[in-house]
Design a protein around this motif. Structure first.
Motif: not given
Length: 135
Positions: A24-34, A44-53
């Motif tokens: 379940s830990a991996v399933k939860r993070s599948s929507t995250a940017v790593r 892990e970023f669960r909100q939108s993030v741009q590369a320059n950040n």
């Protein structure tokens, strides 16, 4: 060595990276940017993030997408204004590696860091209070 070249973009991406497709830990993070750092740390970023950040917080580094890497070519930089895609893995590499063609040992080393970092721990930056998840 053949396992080092497996792609995280298969039909079951979480199985090929970290080997924990059913947890379940991996399933939860599948929507995250790593974002995998060279020391093996994974953010892990669960909100939108741009590369320059990410890059602005890590001078002397650039971001690359795990899907755009291929042996024998220079690693392409993710443009600063690009929105990082949920479910994708990005590497934060030193600028000194930007003009160097990627070798099989380099790719294997990055795959091991990603697999180890995602399997052990990651930093969740979805809220203002960063939490360390031990897995």
């Amino acid at each position: 060595m053949g396992a080092c070249v497996s792609s995280a973009s298969s039909s079951k991406p979480d199985r090929s990276v970290g080997g924990r497709g059913g947890s379940s830990a991996v399933k939860r993070s599948s929507t995250a940017v790593r974002v995998v750092h060279m020391d093996g740390r994974v953010q892990e970023f669960r909100q939108s993030v741009q590369a320059n950040n990410i890059v602005s917080q890590n001078p002397g580094h650039f971001l690359c997408s795990s899907e755009s890497m291929s042996i024998g070519t220079c690693v392409p930089h993710v443009p600063g204004d690009e929105e990082l895609q949920p479910g994708q893995i990005y590497f934060l590499l030193p600028l000194s590696q930007s003009d160097k063609p990627l070798s099989l040992p380099d790719l294997c080393s990055l795959a091991i860091k990603a697999s180890s970092g995602i399997g052990r721990h990651s930093v969740d930056l979805s809220s203002s209070n960063s939490k360390l998840f031990l897995r």
